[in-house]
Design an enzyme around this catalytic site. Structure first.
Site, mmCIF file in Angstrom:
data_model
loop_
_atom_site.group_PDB
_atom_site.id
_atom_site.type_symbol
_atom_site.label_atom_id
_atom_site.label_comp_id
_atom_site.label_asym_id
_atom_site.label_seq_id
_atom_site.Cartn_x
_atom_site.Cartn_y
_atom_site.Cartn_z
ATOM 1 N N HIS A 11 0.915 -1.210 -0.066
ATOM 2 C CA HIS A 11 0.141 -0.124 -0.229
ATOM 3 C C HIS A 11 1.013 1.179 -0.165
ATOM 4 O O HIS A 11 1.352 1.670 0.975
ATOM 5 C CB HIS A 11 -0.834 0.086 1.278
ATOM 6 C CG HIS A 11 -1.638 1.231 1.190
ATOM 7 N ND1 HIS A 11 -3.025 0.919 1.747
ATOM 8 C CD2 HIS A 11 -1.726 2.485 1.130
ATOM 9 C CE1 HIS A 11 -3.806 2.158 1.829
ATOM 10 N NE2 HIS A 11 -2.846 3.115 1.258
ATOM 11 N N HIS A 13 1.376 5.340 -1.913
ATOM 12 C CA HIS A 13 0.894 6.439 -2.685
ATOM 13 C C HIS A 13 2.168 6.844 -3.517
ATOM 14 O O HIS A 13 2.934 7.670 -2.882
ATOM 15 C CB HIS A 13 0.166 7.402 -1.907
ATOM 16 C CG HIS A 13 -0.987 6.936 -1.048
ATOM 17 N ND1 HIS A 13 -2.184 7.091 -1.785
ATOM 18 C CD2 HIS A 13 -1.177 6.471 0.052
ATOM 19 C CE1 HIS A 13 -3.009 6.585 -1.046
ATOM 20 N NE2 HIS A 13 -2.238 5.986 0.434
ATOM 21 N N ARG A 15 1.899 8.670 -6.106
ATOM 22 C CA ARG A 15 1.624 9.992 -6.752
ATOM 23 C C ARG A 15 1.781 10.056 -8.275
ATOM 24 O O ARG A 15 2.244 9.259 -8.673
ATOM 25 C CB ARG A 15 2.150 11.231 -5.886
ATOM 26 C CG ARG A 15 2.069 11.195 -4.542
ATOM 27 C CD ARG A 15 0.716 11.339 -4.211
ATOM 28 N NE ARG A 15 0.273 11.483 -2.641
ATOM 29 C CZ ARG A 15 -0.652 11.284 -1.897
ATOM 30 N NH1 ARG A 15 -1.368 10.506 -2.263
ATOM 31 N NH2 ARG A 15 -0.605 11.436 -0.673
ATOM 32 N N ASN A 39 -5.667 6.914 -5.889
ATOM 33 C CA ASN A 39 -6.242 7.978 -5.538
ATOM 34 C C ASN A 39 -5.319 9.249 -6.123
ATOM 35 O O ASN A 39 -5.513 10.140 -5.316
ATOM 36 C CB ASN A 39 -6.698 8.188 -4.238
ATOM 37 C CG ASN A 39 -5.314 8.038 -3.311
ATOM 38 O OD1 ASN A 39 -4.408 7.575 -3.800
ATOM 39 N ND2 ASN A 39 -5.474 8.807 -1.994
ATOM 40 N N LYS A 93 -9.605 -0.618 -5.319
ATOM 41 C CA LYS A 93 -9.656 -0.016 -4.094
ATOM 42 C C LYS A 93 -10.803 0.604 -3.825
ATOM 43 O O LYS A 93 -11.475 1.485 -4.592
ATOM 44 C CB LYS A 93 -8.555 0.911 -4.035
ATOM 45 C CG LYS A 93 -8.461 1.687 -2.884
ATOM 46 C CD LYS A 93 -7.610 1.044 -1.561
ATOM 47 C CE LYS A 93 -7.631 1.793 -0.251
ATOM 48 N NZ LYS A 93 -6.585 2.537 -0.277
ATOM 49 N N HIS A 130 -10.366 1.054 2.225
ATOM 50 C CA HIS A 130 -10.556 1.864 3.181
ATOM 51 C C HIS A 130 -11.447 1.711 4.254
ATOM 52 O O HIS A 130 -12.627 2.057 3.789
ATOM 53 C CB HIS A 130 -10.244 3.367 2.530
ATOM 54 C CG HIS A 130 -9.579 4.469 3.556
ATOM 55 N ND1 HIS A 130 -8.511 5.175 3.772
ATOM 56 C CD2 HIS A 130 -10.519 4.789 4.626
ATOM 57 C CE1 HIS A 130 -8.456 5.799 4.650
ATOM 58 N NE2 HIS A 130 -9.838 5.819 5.548
ATOM 59 N N HIS A 165 -4.491 -0.579 6.195
ATOM 60 C CA HIS A 165 -4.012 0.146 7.481
ATOM 61 C C HIS A 165 -5.056 -0.065 8.545
ATOM 62 O O HIS A 165 -5.620 0.997 9.144
ATOM 63 C CB HIS A 165 -3.610 1.461 7.032
ATOM 64 C CG HIS A 165 -4.732 2.338 6.100
ATOM 65 N ND1 HIS A 165 -6.189 2.318 6.245
ATOM 66 C CD2 HIS A 165 -4.529 2.995 4.778
ATOM 67 C CE1 HIS A 165 -6.779 2.822 5.463
ATOM 68 N NE2 HIS A 165 -5.840 3.275 4.503
ATOM 69 N N ASP A 233 1.227 2.838 3.523
ATOM 70 C CA ASP A 233 0.456 3.878 3.342
ATOM 71 C C ASP A 233 1.317 4.976 3.523
ATOM 72 O O ASP A 233 1.064 6.024 3.807
ATOM 73 C CB ASP A 233 -0.723 4.037 4.491
ATOM 74 C CG ASP A 233 -2.008 5.024 3.937
ATOM 75 O OD1 ASP A 233 -1.817 5.339 2.796
ATOM 76 O OD2 ASP A 233 -2.417 5.327 4.828
ATOM 77 N N HIS A 237 2.694 14.775 0.823
ATOM 78 C CA HIS A 237 2.121 15.804 0.722
ATOM 79 C C HIS A 237 3.139 17.016 0.526
ATOM 80 O O HIS A 237 3.817 17.145 1.336
ATOM 81 C CB HIS A 237 0.774 16.149 1.537
ATOM 82 C CG HIS A 237 -0.265 15.425 1.529
ATOM 83 N ND1 HIS A 237 -1.244 15.308 0.556
ATOM 84 C CD2 HIS A 237 -0.498 14.078 2.175
ATOM 85 C CE1 HIS A 237 -2.163 14.393 0.949
ATOM 86 N NE2 HIS A 237 -1.711 13.585 1.704
ATOM 87 N N ALA A 249 -4.171 14.840 4.971
ATOM 88 C CA ALA A 249 -4.043 13.527 5.788
ATOM 89 C C ALA A 249 -2.846 12.791 5.167
ATOM 90 O O ALA A 249 -3.132 12.534 3.982
ATOM 91 C CB ALA A 249 -5.192 12.854 5.823
HETATM 92 C C1 NCD Z 1 -3.733 8.996 1.857
HETATM 93 C C2 NCD Z 1 -3.126 9.816 0.646
HETATM 94 O O1 NCD Z 1 -2.911 11.026 1.269
HETATM 95 O O2 NCD Z 1 -3.452 9.700 -0.512
HETATM 96 N N1 NCD Z 1 -3.969 9.468 3.084
HETATM 97 C C3 NCD Z 1 -3.887 9.080 4.270
HETATM 98 O O3 NCD Z 1 -3.998 9.819 5.249
HETATM 99 N N2 NCD Z 1 -3.474 7.719 4.568
HETATM 100 C C4 NCD Z 1 -4.953 8.486 1.435
HETATM 101 C C5 NCD Z 1 -5.177 7.147 2.357
HETATM 102 O O4 NCD Z 1 -4.822 6.123 2.109
HETATM 103 O O5 NCD Z 1 -6.026 7.052 3.096
HETATM 104 ZN ZN ZN Z 2 -3.264 5.131 1.696
#
Ligand code: NCD
Ligand code: ZN
Length: 327
Positions: A11, A13, A15, A39, A93, A130, A165, A233, A237, A249
């Site tokens: 898992h 991200h 980006r 996402n 997902k 999720h 998660h 996860d 950002h 988040a």
């Molecule tokens: C994730 C994200 O920033 O894409 N953020 C997070 O707080 N974990 C999205 C997610 O997996 O919930």
């Molecule tokens: Zn995530």
């Protein structure tokens, strides 16, 4: 010094565009494969999006194999699932609408997903959830979602489900009680509780870290022999989105992930055997993938985590981690 089989991150991200080029190399350097979340902006909604995204990722660094996912919505059709499967996508997902970053187009009506879930069940595609119920407060949202997941897991008994998660003792018990449900656990949820993210935007992620008894249960589950495996996860950002009145988040753990996990597991269990099972074996087994061939070695050599990597603040910034990946 310890050596484990090359791990997978189920898992992450990765980006896209600028962020992809900055964050993906941290994962690629250490992990054999990584399940990349859909996402992104724009979302990965169909097989064409997934193919394009795969090529973007391996163009940045192909030393780690991206495992592709589809973002499921109430507009996803069984036909789209078939096409995605043929394009190599291994999971879909589910983001309940509004619960986290990039979930605005997520699922509103779970009953209406039945044909999509049936198609996935037939093809052996994994459904990742999720697990937070929209409209419920951040402390209770995961527990509240378990009722919905119970319905789906029992209605589709042959489907392999991953509850992503997990953060609560309730979710751990739920996974143990449902034969077709496994779970990922992050590194940050193995070390944080509510006081660690309250007022600290870089530690704020969804689902939020809960209480000490939950953290202890997650650590026990991660070290035990049962259906729990690594999904970091890691969710980077830009600093301007984190240090803001309403903060984004996500914890950016990719640059510290394996050293931090090694520290957690060695301190708690005193051996790398549990770490290897958690990070390199159980996830691959759940997804029906062969284990990675290579190895990675970590040495005990304390280092201070930089305050930022390419303008993004990592988890544990400024703190010391005792283990390092041997380069
Ligand atoms: C994730 C994200 O920033 O894409 N953020 C997070 O707080 N974990 C999205 C997610 O997996 O919930
Ligand atoms: Zn995530």
């Amino acid at each position: 010094m310890i050596t484990i089989r090359k791990p997978d991150d189920f898992h992450v991200h990765a980006r896209n565009s600028y962020l992809l080029t900055r964050v993906w190399p941290h994962t690629a350097k250490v992990f054999g494969r990584a399940l990349v979340m859909p996402n992104t902006d724009p979302l990965i909604l169909n097989s064409e999006d997934a193919k394009r995204y795969y090529h973007q990722i391996v163009t940045v660094d192909d030393s780690c194999e991206p495992l592709m996912t589809l973002y499921l919505t109430n507009n996803t059709t069984p036909n789209m699932i078939g096409e995605a499967f043929r394009a190599g996508v291994i999971a879909g997902k589910v983001y309940p609408v509004g619960v986290t970053t990039g979930s605005d187009k997520g699922v509103r009506n779970f009953n209406a997903m039945k044909p999509v879930f049936e198609a996935m069940e037939e093809l052996g595609m994994v459904i990742c959830f999720h697990g937070e119920l929209p409209g419920v407060n951040v402390i209770e949202a995961e527990k509240a979602f378990l009722d919905i997941l119970h319905g789906i897991a029992t209605e589709h008994p042959q489907t392999k489900i991953v509850l992503e998660h997990v953060t609560t003792a309730d979710a751990v018990d739920f996974v143990i009680d449902h034969h077709n449900v496994a779970a990922t656990i992050t590194a940050h949820h193995l070390v944080m509780t509510v006081d660690d993210w309250a007022g600290r935007p870089h530690n704020f992620c969804k689902p939020v870290a809960k209480f000490e008894r939950d953290r202890a249960r997650l650590l026990e589950a991660a070290g035990g022999g049962h259906k729990f495996f690594l999904g970091s996860d890691s969710a980077p950002h830009p600093t301007s989105h984190k240090e803001a009145p309403v903060c984004a988040a996500g914890c950016y753990t990719a640059p510290v992930l394996l050293p931090l996990l090694t520290q957690i597991f060695m301190d708690e269990f005193g051996t790398e055997v549990a770490l290897e099972q958690f990070a390199s074996v159980r996830g691959a087994e759940w997804y029906g993938l062969p284990l990675n061939e290579g190895e990675v070695t970590l040495v005990e050599d304390p280092w201070e985590v930089p305050n930022c990597y390419d303008g993004i603040v990592p988890f544990m910034a400024g703190e010391t981690i005792n283990w390092k990946v041997e380069s």
